[in-house]
Design an enzyme around this catalytic site. Structure first.
Site, PDB file in Angstrom:
ATOM      1  N   HIS A 189      44.043  54.071  18.426  1.00  0.00           N
ATOM      2  CA  HIS A 189      42.879  54.013  18.975  1.00  0.00           C
ATOM      3  C   HIS A 189      43.388  53.122  20.149  1.00  0.00           C
ATOM      4  CE1 HIS A 189      38.809  52.673  20.410  1.00  0.00           C
ATOM      5  NE2 HIS A 189      38.497  53.702  19.905  1.00  0.00           N
TER       6      HIS A 189
ATOM      7  N   ASP B   7      43.772  48.483  11.242  1.00  0.00           N
ATOM      8  CA  ASP B   7      42.497  48.930  12.002  1.00  0.00           C
ATOM      9  C   ASP B   7      42.050  49.673  10.767  1.00  0.00           C
ATOM     10  OD1 ASP B   7      40.703  50.305  13.355  1.00  0.00           O
ATOM     11  OD2 ASP B   7      41.839  50.853  14.993  1.00  0.00           O
TER      12      ASP B   7
ATOM     13  N   GLN C 239      37.873  53.391  10.676  1.00  0.00           N
ATOM     14  CA  GLN C 239      37.486  54.468  10.212  1.00  0.00           C
ATOM     15  C   GLN C 239      37.691  54.643   8.635  1.00  0.00           C
ATOM     16  OE1 GLN C 239      36.228  57.274  11.793  1.00  0.00           O
ATOM     17  NE2 GLN C 239      36.534  56.201  13.789  1.00  0.00           N
TER      18      GLN C 239
ATOM     19  N   LYS D  46      29.896  51.631  12.711  1.00  0.00           N
ATOM     20  CA  LYS D  46      30.633  53.011  12.047  1.00  0.00           C
ATOM     21  C   LYS D  46      30.510  52.936  10.685  1.00  0.00           C
ATOM     22  CE  LYS D  46      34.471  53.108  15.429  1.00  0.00           C
ATOM     23  NZ  LYS D  46      34.142  54.090  16.478  1.00  0.00           N
TER      24      LYS D  46
ATOM     25  N   CYS E 107      39.508  57.747  23.200  1.00  0.00           N
ATOM     26  CA  CYS E 107      40.120  56.401  23.201  1.00  0.00           C
ATOM     27  C   CYS E 107      41.630  56.639  22.677  1.00  0.00           C
ATOM     28  CB  CYS E 107      39.341  55.375  22.631  1.00  0.00           C
ATOM     29  SG  CYS E 107      37.693  54.971  23.572  1.00  0.00           S
TER      30      CYS E 107
HETATM   31  C1  LIG Z   1      40.282  53.809  14.774  1.00  0.00           C
HETATM   32  C2  LIG Z   1      39.385  53.006  15.694  1.00  0.00           C
HETATM   33  N1  LIG Z   1      39.893  51.807  16.036  1.00  0.00           N
HETATM   34  C3  LIG Z   1      39.040  50.902  16.827  1.00  0.00           C
HETATM   35  C4  LIG Z   1      37.927  51.480  17.361  1.00  0.00           C
HETATM   36  C5  LIG Z   1      37.139  50.461  18.380  1.00  0.00           C
HETATM   37  O1  LIG Z   1      36.015  50.041  17.650  1.00  0.00           O
HETATM   38  P1  LIG Z   1      34.779  49.336  18.532  1.00  0.00           P
HETATM   39  O2  LIG Z   1      34.503  50.088  19.949  1.00  0.00           O
HETATM   40  O3  LIG Z   1      33.802  49.345  17.546  1.00  0.00           O
HETATM   41  O4  LIG Z   1      35.350  48.061  18.642  1.00  0.00           O
HETATM   42  C6  LIG Z   1      37.604  52.642  16.910  1.00  0.00           C
HETATM   43  C7  LIG Z   1      36.204  53.037  17.303  1.00  0.00           C
HETATM   44  O5  LIG Z   1      35.936  53.760  18.525  1.00  0.00           O
HETATM   45  C8  LIG Z   1      38.306  53.723  16.100  1.00  0.00           C
HETATM   46  O6  LIG Z   1      37.809  54.695  15.885  1.00  0.00           O
END
Ligand SMILES: Cc1ncc(COP(=O)(O)O)c(C=O)c1O
Lengths: 152, 443
Positions: free
Chosen positions: B152, B228, B231, B254, B394
């Site tokens: 991401h 990270d 998910q 999430k 993203c």
């Molecule tokens: C795999 C992953 N990493 C990072 C993020 C970023 O999360 P956030 O936008 O809540 O900071 C997301 C979600 O959009 C994600 O799915």
């Protein structure tokens, strides 16, 4: 089939999204613009050539290349048909009308304005879907930007 | 065992939710009761973007705001005490939920902020902040940071920025044609590697990363591992200590919790050695006009007035998840994944991005429809009340790698039913017939 979906994807739009007028015609030009829709990564490169005569400046030719959803592609195709050969002054009026159509949340624009927009009036259903307005406007944003460049 | 196999083994032994349990559970989510687009029942298949919240979470936030609201870690009044206690209890609950100690969990706004907190520790240490204790974080030209092509943007762009500012070199683990991390490319982890940052599970391909293998490769060269867990945290039993990662980031929204709260796990010795990211009130010991000494972790990384109600909401969310049982949730979702993949395989012209084995992935299924742009796919699905995400989610590089510009994505959650999966598959057939592709007829 649900009515709202039919209203959004009018046959004119579906047809133009398959038969993309002006797509691929990127001749040497006076003004060029590259636009991206950051939410989906859709993009377009649009080029215009201008000519002047006694009546003023007009669009002599317009071509584009891009990829995107049916709304953005059809909008570019319709845009091509609508402005190719037209005086720039009129194009600017059409641009303003199209934006009015998009930001009207489906409110009627009036017959006279719709008639001027011709096939572009088919995008009236898009105005009800805020996330899609950008798709329909992508080509028009590129045109505006290319015209600024062409005339500077 | 790889972590993917471990997760599969845990999930495999647990009983999925039965129909009665699922019906009772769905009643806990008020939003699922609403209709969309002319009175159609909502089918929410966008849990990977953000989850819906059970009543218990809404109630917890409201109870805190109506009874105990105060700024934490300051003030001597009773409300301040109660608020501080709620805030720290939430920390303990969430730390326990992901298998770490309470002082190793830093509250952040979301996972993005948590990851930036880590990259800025390296940046600030490289600039000399944190002194000798932080030397472990200082980078020099020629050092390497390894990410993956599946990240991401939240776990990619901050590392790109760090490299641009320090002269470190960014390298990456590749993605194979079926959307998994390609083990053939793990050899980018080498002597110069200082950090390996990877996702536990991709928000596009759903693929679960072989974390143990990557950790072993990183350990062998003395590199830190940043996970990270956005998910995975809401969908798999998570034990960060046993995964042996150094840092992990996740977002409350999430995992059935509120927006505005996320967390960073950091191994205790590392947090202690790290210079702060955001600075200001609440994160200090002594401040003079010339200089400041910083508080111990986790406060060192929690500058400014904090989002207390949200942490309380997240506490309720992890309690809710624990009550259901993460192993049972994982078993439920694995069943949904199988149904999703089987269903999609029966729709002409639809290609799934990612592994086709349910054990190796989450119920996050991104796909491309031949001849129909993802935006248009999403629009037709939306017209049937099916909420999916469209775009690049993203994660542009992994889309590029898999040969598409964008995709549509259905992602299931704790409350998703098999009937909803079937409705989604039905929706895909409608997409084909509406746009008159793949042998379907428009109309
Ligand atoms: C795999 C992953 N990493 C990072 C993020 C970023 O999360 P956030 O936008 O809540 O900071 C997301 C979600 O959009 C994600 O799915």
């Amino acid at each position: 089939m649900a009515e709202s979906l039919e209203q959004l994807y009018q046959q004119v739009i579906l047809d133009h999204s398959r038969q993309r007028h002006g797509a691929g015609d990127l001749e040497p030009c006076d003004g060029e613009s590259f636009q991206v829709n950051p939410t989906c990564g859709d993009e377009v490169t649009l080029k215009v050539r201008l000519s002047s005569d006694a009546e003023g400046v007009r669009i002599a030719s317009l071509g584009w290349e891009g990829q995107g959803c049916s709304i953005s592609q059809a909008s570019l195709s319709v845009l091509h048909d609508l402005v190719d050969g037209r005086p720039v002054e009129e194009v600017e009026e059409l641009d303003a009308l199209f934006r009015e159509l998009m930001h009207g949340r489906g409110q009627p624009l009036g017959d006279e304005k719709l008639e001027r927009l011709d096939d572009a009036s088919a995008f009236v259903g898009v105005a009800k879907y805020p996330a899609r307005i950008k798709c329909a406007l992508l080509g028009w944003m590129a045109l505006r930007d290319a015209l600024v460049q062409a005339r500077s | 065992m790889t972590s993917a196999e471990q997760a599969a083994a845990t999930a495999g032994s647990a009983r999925p939710l039965d129909a009665a349990e699922l019906a009772a559970l769905r009643a806990d989510f008020p939003l699922l009761g609403r209709t969309v687009r002319d009175e159609k029942p909502l089918v929410y298949l966008d849990a990977a973007a953000t989850s819906q919240k059970p009543q218990a979470v809404l109630d917890a936030e409201r109870a805190f705001s109506s009874r105990h609201n105060a700024a934490v870690h300051r003030g001597a009044h009773q409300l301040a005490e109660e608020a501080t206690e709620a805030y720290e209890q939430a920390r303990a609950a969430v730390a326990g939920f992901v298998g770490v100690d309470v002082d190793e969990l830093v509250w952040t706004k979301n996972a993005t902020e948590a990851l930036n907190l880590v990259t800025h520790a390296y940046l600030n240490a490289t600039l000399g902040r944190g002194g000798a204790a932080a030397a472990e974080f200082a980078l020099s030209a020629g050092d390497e940071i390894v990410v993956t092509e599946a990240e991401h943007h939240a776990n990619l762009v901050p590392w790109q920025e760090l490299c641009a500012r320090t002269g470190a070199r960014l390298r990456w683990i590749g993605v194979s044609d079926d959307g998994r991390l390609d083990p053939e490319t793990f050899d980018v982890i080498g002597e110069r590697t200082r950090v390996v940052a990877l996702t536990h599970a991709s928000n596009v391909t759903g693929a679960i990363s072989p974390v143990a293998d990557v950790v072993a490769a990183a350990r062998a060269v003395g590199a830190h591992v940043v996970l990270d867990a956005c998910q995975s945290a809401a969908h798999l039993p998570l034990d960060l200590h046993s995964l042996e990662v150094d840092f992990a980031a996740f977002s409350g929204h999430k995992m059935l919790g509120p927006t505005g709260v996320g967390a960073l796990y950091g191994r205790r010795e590392l947090l202690e050695a790290m210079p702060p990211f955001l600075t200001g009130g609440s994160m200090v010991e002594t401040v003079t006009m010339e200089s400041t000494t910083f508080a111990a972790p986790p406060q060192r990384f929690e500058a400014g007035t904090q989002m207390v109600a949200q942490t309380v909401g997240l506490h309720a969310a992890v309690d809710y998840l624990s009550q259901v049982g993460m192993d049972r949730l994982a078993a439920h979702e694995e069943r949904l994944t199988r149904r999703l993949l089987d269903g999609v395989a029966g729709v002409p012209g639809v290609r799934v991005l990612g592994p086709t084995e349910p054990q190796e992935r989450l119920a996050v299924v991104a796909f491309a429809v031949d001849g129909v742009h993802p935006h248009d796919v999403g629009q037709v699905l939306d017209d049937s009340g099916l909420a999916v995400r469209v775009g690049h989610h993203c994660a542009q590089p992994v889309h590029r790698r898999l040969g598409v510009h964008a995709s549509a994505r259905a992602s299931a959650g704790i409350h998703t039913t098999e009937a909803e999966v079937d409705a989604f598959i039905e929706g895909l057939h409608r997409v084909n017939s509406f746009f008159g592709v793949a042998g379907g007829e428009h109309g």
